[in-house]
Design an enzyme around this catalytic site. Sequence first.
Site, PDB file in Angstrom:
ATOM      1  N   ARG A  58       0.792  -1.222   0.000  1.00  0.00           N
ATOM      2  CA  ARG A  58       0.000   0.000   0.000  1.00  0.00           C
ATOM      3  C   ARG A  58       0.828   1.277   0.000  1.00  0.00           C
ATOM      4  NH1 ARG A  58      -4.127   0.125   4.110  1.00  0.00           N
ATOM      5  NH2 ARG A  58      -4.672  -1.899   3.279  1.00  0.00           N
ATOM      6  N   THR A  59       1.890   1.347   0.831  1.00  0.00           N
ATOM      7  CA  THR A  59       2.648   2.592   0.860  1.00  0.00           C
ATOM      8  C   THR A  59       3.372   2.804  -0.462  1.00  0.00           C
ATOM      9  OG1 THR A  59       2.967   2.297   3.216  1.00  0.00           O
ATOM     10  CG2 THR A  59       4.362   3.912   2.140  1.00  0.00           C
ATOM     11  N   LYS A  86      22.435  -9.559  -3.443  1.00  0.00           N
ATOM     12  CA  LYS A  86      23.844  -9.919  -3.597  1.00  0.00           C
ATOM     13  C   LYS A  86      24.695  -9.277  -2.517  1.00  0.00           C
ATOM     14  CE  LYS A  86      23.553 -10.222  -8.613  1.00  0.00           C
ATOM     15  NZ  LYS A  86      23.744  -9.382  -9.783  1.00  0.00           N
ATOM     16  N   ARG A 108      11.961   2.826   2.437  1.00  0.00           N
ATOM     17  CA  ARG A 108      11.506   2.088   3.621  1.00  0.00           C
ATOM     18  C   ARG A 108      12.580   1.063   3.941  1.00  0.00           C
ATOM     19  NH1 ARG A 108       5.693  -0.575   4.759  1.00  0.00           N
ATOM     20  NH2 ARG A 108       5.298   1.624   5.119  1.00  0.00           N
ATOM     21  N   HIS A 136       7.347   7.191  10.623  1.00  0.00           N
ATOM     22  CA  HIS A 136       6.680   6.987   9.340  1.00  0.00           C
ATOM     23  C   HIS A 136       5.943   8.303   9.071  1.00  0.00           C
ATOM     24  CE1 HIS A 136       4.726   5.273   5.980  1.00  0.00           C
ATOM     25  NE2 HIS A 136       4.092   4.253   6.516  1.00  0.00           N
TER      26      HIS A 136
END
Lengths: 313, 176, 441
Positions: A58-59, A86, A108, A136
């Site tokens: 959603r974000t 990696k 994020r 947030h």
Amino acid sequence: MKWEKKDLITIEELSKGEINLILETAEPFKEILRRNIKKVPPLRGRTVLNLFYEPSTRTATSFSIAAKRLSAEIMSISTSTSSVQKGETLLDTAKNLEAMKVDMVVMRHLCEGAPKFLAERINASVINAGDGNHEHPTQCLLDLSTLKENVKTFNGLKVLIVGDIRHSRVARSNIWGLTKLGAKVSVCAPPTLIPQNIDVLPVDVYYHFDEAIKDKDVIYLLRIQRERMKKGLFPSTREYMNLFSMDRSRLKEAKKNVIIMHPGPINRGVELDGDVADSKNSVILNQVTNGVAVRMAVLYLLNGGNKNEKIIE
Amino acid sequence: MGKLMDNIAIKRALTRIAHEIIEKNKGTKDIVIVGIQRRGDFIANRIAKLLKEIEGNKISTGKLDITLYRDDLSSIANQPIIHKTEIPINIDNKVVILVDDVLYTGRTIRAALDELIDFGRPKRIQLAVLVDRGHRELPIKADYIGKSIPTNTNDIVDVYLKEIDKRDEVIIKKGQ
Amino acid sequence: MKKSLNRLLFKNLHIIDIENQSFIDGDILIEDGKISKLGKIEDISEITKIINCKGMQAIPGLVDIHTHLREPGEEYKETIRTASRAAVNGGFVAICGMANTTPTVDTIGTVKYILERGMKINLAKVYTYGAVTKNLEGKELSEINDLVKGGIIGLSDDGNTIMDPTILLRALSYVKMFDIPIVLHEEDINLSENGVMHEGDMQTKLGMAGIPDLSEDTITYRDLRIAEYVNGRVHITHISSKNTLEVIEIAKRRGVRVTCDVTPHHLILNDTKIEFFNTNYKMKPPLRSEKDRLSLIEGIKTGLIDIIATDHAPHAIYEKEVEFNYAPFGVTGLETAFPVLYTNLVKNDKITIFRFLEMLNSNPVKYFDIDIPTDIKEGNDATFIIFSDDKEWEINTDLFESKSRNNAFLGEKVYGRIEYTIINGDIKLEKRKIDKKKKGV
């Protein structure tokens, strides 16, 4: 009031004026989302990168839509792909992004401080979309924007945040944001889910939901994570639900016009009953809509800004 | 510093513009007056009122904030404040009359045209301005002009309107 | 150590006199690696080198009982050579390497390797600890007799905690035979879990996992009770909290044979430094609250804390320049201990220079049997340091001899610069020479 910062990393460092600037800027973008053609050109030719080290539908989607509505180019990188698997370090990722001249990065990460780390090393604007348990910011801003539509003033507004406060970046950002705008914030959770040094935050603490609920204007439910059970933080979902679930009977105990909020995704039946989530007190879907408008406002404001403070040439 | 127009001159100019609009469009059918924020919006409302007085029909109005369509957003230091845009009716096949206070480089009108087109496809778009001060940088022309004034690029033309400035006048400040 | 045959004269010094807790003004003449004369020296014939030290002070050399040499095994972070260079650069004439190398110092071969390397490099005196348990796993005792024969100055599993109390009980009992101290890193790993900073106000705001001070004092109490039970000898290293200090105080009063040390960073910094996630403030034990810090300062004033040790823990730049949660714990300290402590404690009269030297010279010598003179006296080995105090300077990485740059004091403005480090009559550090080289003279 003008926006001067290169990045948006925390709510804690914003002034009341800066928060209000973002909220005011979000209003015309709400109108644009009601138009037929929902696209405007201010970020034309800009590249926005979604850099998500933690999964999120959603974000990430909300930011993608916001960027596209502003005519920006948007790309997404998530950890399941390529170089991060990696073992490429964040430092090298930063250098590469700088070399590719990306304009804005939405990030994020599971580590607190990672967006700050990136912001200190690249000229692009960095927007924190959630760093570990720390903050947030855009979630807080869209919550404030939604509340703005439903209350006359933030001054003295009584907000109760319920759930795993200890591990919640949504709680931290909202505590700062609401307090700066004049609201009175309380938290409610079992003692194991409240930080040891909670008194450094400007909140009242309740262990009992039924007591806390009575005089609150807004009840903000946090998502409960079942993984927490393993570490002895609470005995079972069932016990949590008995004590802290927002169901119809608890809704009756609350103020008649109480506003119910949740950052999503909802664990229906756990922290929140389906009935309550779909009731007329709930503004949960408005939060989602406003999320796009608020993120458009953030992208818009950060796009201008004082780019004179170049970090590297 | 000089007064280009006083309140009477402004009233007469707007009245004349209203008549010209009716004449050119053979009536007020399908006309929508859209003012460009912020002073264009007040002028648009005045013109709509005048049209109603003359022809008798209520005229649809709207307002446009062109900030997001500006061509200089990436070069200015801080993002400007965005005001309201309200286009309450469908503009497809309508005659849209854009209204602004001062026509100068033409870039504002270009932005307004781009934004307007995102709302629909008007039959015709015309432009009404209170003051045309010359120095076009784009091929834009006004259909209705209150007053044409030759200026230098370092002159400043200010329009004051009763609705927010408590008086009606147009002032020119000569540059050095 | 080889002894120098040179005759060196250091002139115009302010020379400390530990025995009389005072200073004298004069010169130091060195012959055959020993201090042959102190005072005003007129006859300067046959002197190899005369060094004018006007405005400078001479004090005994510093001893660090807690350094991580990183060799063998992690030479990319530091080597015995670079650690020795860093030591003399910081005024340390002796350093004691911890046993958590790769392989760990749990066999006589590794002990000998380290000691021989140190001797060959011939800068600071290099000592080493042996591991209490094999591979620091906390399960089986090392072959301690072998390690003692090899020349260790003590035993430690530092880096790890001996979580099983029975193992510690056996170890403390067994080593009574050898009369060497066990140095304990006190951290209950169940309570510290995956914490990365002190559980407190700053941690609550930042949301990171916390290390409660509880994880240190509870296990310190446990270990001191075990030491009391067998009348064993322990040293608690890098204490960080008020609560731990109180546990040690009670134990000392009860007659437990315990000593303890604190690091410079715990004396000067607190958890508010972590606000912007700089990994140069990430170490174990973590920087704690101001209240803890002040109690540690009180502890060094009252003598409850016996020693200051750096816990010099080098890490490569690329290892530390990552997200805070992923960075390894530890900061360097050999080259910054003297200036930061001198500036923050001695220069503003919180402690006297005599107390300072007790914690960095005579107590380490006493409790760890280190062969370094504790006073500047005629007949003593010519091992001492000379420092200047007149100019303020800024700590920056250009000045480091250490391979690593992870230091908690970068950018700090300090007083007190080590000008000379002399060991057995040899000049191991001559700052003015390095300055000239840098200026291209």
